[in-house]
Every structure is written in C-alpha cells, then in structure tokens.
Design an enzyme around this catalytic site. Sequence first.
Site, mmCIF file in Angstrom:
data_model
loop_
_atom_site.group_PDB
_atom_site.id
_atom_site.type_symbol
_atom_site.label_atom_id
_atom_site.label_comp_id
_atom_site.label_asym_id
_atom_site.label_seq_id
_atom_site.Cartn_x
_atom_site.Cartn_y
_atom_site.Cartn_z
ATOM 1 N N GLY A 120 -1.934 2.115 6.674
ATOM 2 C CA GLY A 120 -1.132 1.516 5.620
ATOM 3 C C GLY A 120 -1.968 1.282 4.379
ATOM 4 N N THR A 121 -1.389 1.523 3.211
ATOM 5 C CA THR A 121 -2.182 1.499 1.981
ATOM 6 C C THR A 121 -2.576 0.090 1.536
ATOM 7 O OG1 THR A 121 -0.180 1.491 0.602
ATOM 8 C CG2 THR A 121 -1.150 3.640 1.154
ATOM 9 N N ASP A 122 -1.911 -0.956 2.048
ATOM 10 C CA ASP A 122 -2.212 -2.313 1.586
ATOM 11 C C ASP A 122 -3.680 -2.679 1.790
ATOM 12 O OD1 ASP A 122 0.365 -2.709 0.753
ATOM 13 O OD2 ASP A 122 0.984 -3.872 2.507
#
Length: 320
Positions: A85-87
């Site tokens: 996930g990019t977070d």
Amino acid sequence: MKKVIVVTTGGGIAFKRNPATGALVPVDGEDIIAQLTHSGITIEFNEFSSLPGSHFTPVQGLELARHIDALLRDETVTGVVVTHGTDTLEETAYLLDLTINHQKPVVVTGSARSATMPGYDGLHNLASAIRVAAATETRETGVLVVFAGQIFAAADAQKTYAHSVEAFAAPGSGPLGWIVADRIWMRHRPAQRMYIPCAHLEERVDLITPGQGSDDRLLRHAIADRVAGIVIEAFGSGRMPPWWLPAIQEATAQRIMVAIAPCTGSGALHDEYGYVGAYHDLERLGVLFAHYLNGRKARIKLMLALGAVRRPEDVRVWFP
C-alpha cells in the site's frame, strides 16, 4: 529462465486467488503472467500479508525483510518484487534497504488507484517492477521503488501526490532510471547505502513535526513517557525555535536519542547562522542529524539503529 518472486502485502494493488490453480494473481490481470513469461521471466506469487499500507507496521517490515532474505538465498531466484500500500510504502522500502544485504534486486511497488477505479495503474507498475527485478542492470543497487515507469532508490523515494499515478518522486536527486518498453535505462546508481544488522527494532520512537510558533508540549510528553528516541523535523537545514532548546537538552540528558531531520524531506543539515536555535545550538546539544532523510525515514532508521546496539549512544555510528 529468470525467476522473480512477487511477495504480496496488501494495499490498493489488489490480488485475488485463482480458483482453478489456487495461485495469487492481480485482479483482472491473469494475462500479465503469460506476457512476462514469454519474455523469459518465470513469476511466482507469495502472500506475506493482506493489509492496507496504513495498517502495516515497522515490526512487520522487519519480519518481511527476514522473509525476503530467505527467498533470495534460493539460487534459482533472480529477484523479488514486493507489492505494498502506498501510504507507508516508502517507509517499508527504506526499512528493507537498511536490513537486506544482497546483490539481487528487491523492488517495491503498488498502485495509486484501486483496481475498481478508472485508470488503475497496478498492472503497469507490477509489470515494470518485475522487469526491473529480473534485470542485470539493477543488481547491487539495494532496494528500489518502481512507480509510473520510474526507478527510485528506496532512501530517496517519497510519496508526493495523493491521487496521481505519478505518486512517487525523489526530491533533490531524481530517479535512478526508467522503464521504457522492455528496456531498463539506469542513469546512475545510489551513491551511499547503509546496512544495519539487527534482530529486532525499538518501537518507542516518536516523530514530531513542529509548525511556526509551535510549543514543545509534544516533545515534553515524549520525554515524560520515557521513549527511546525522538525524531524532530526541524526548519530549514537544521533550526528550531529557541523555546524548544531546554526540552531537547532535557531529552539528551536523559539519554533519549534525539534525531533532527529536514522538514523539506531532503538536503543536508548545516548552517552558519549564529542566532539561538540554529544548527550550532543543536550540534552543541548532541543531537543526531539525519541528513537527506524525511522524518518518517529517519524514524525507521533510528528504530533499527536502537535495536542493533547495546547502548543508546552507540547509534551515532549510523548517523554520521
């Protein structure tokens, strides 16, 4: 035939299990395996977790590093791709870079848009990452982040846009290279890399980002909680309001390791100003300086460094 293992951790670059084979495949992307196999790459999927990036933790990141290390020891494996996930992708990528010591490529990627959104970029990023992990040009470059056709060093990659497919950039340094069709173009290689051998990390490290006129309450709360380390994103190239200095001095006196990172997310920490709270005062107080790292990465580095040493002051070797 080159072999790339795709380790899935979750995030917007969603995967599903093929009911016929039981294998993990990208959503609506079974054909990507056939496409890449025809280019001389065998792909295997390996599920580590199924978590949004915002749920992933540094402890899980260190477990992931051990898992990847074991995969890379297989002589038949050319490289590893991690979907994330990019977070918190940049934090996991940097943690892996600091804790994996292999010549084989490790590439982290994800998608800015979910598989149900128009313009889903997950398949393109995954295909690019697999090609980079299989390339001889990317050996001995450490952990890489691949997004939107660009190749970044893990230490430099930052998420700079919330919704754009070009979500990642490397402020101050730019990409290491690009993926164009089937070709990997490497412009340069990471100038400095660091390896921190550690069996565990110190979780009690806080990150504080002051704004104009902020008081030192968060810093004093961290001191009262007896955390092991504190990262402060300082103004400019290493400056703090003068009313923060007593609390910083109190933290260092209590052997809490205080690291200063640039609030800009890039650049060296140093200045020649003589006023109170400038670089010379922070240096006098004995803080650590996390040059060229944003606060999130500096926190990861301090967590690992504290986990690798017996005495807190020994972490200075990792913050030259």
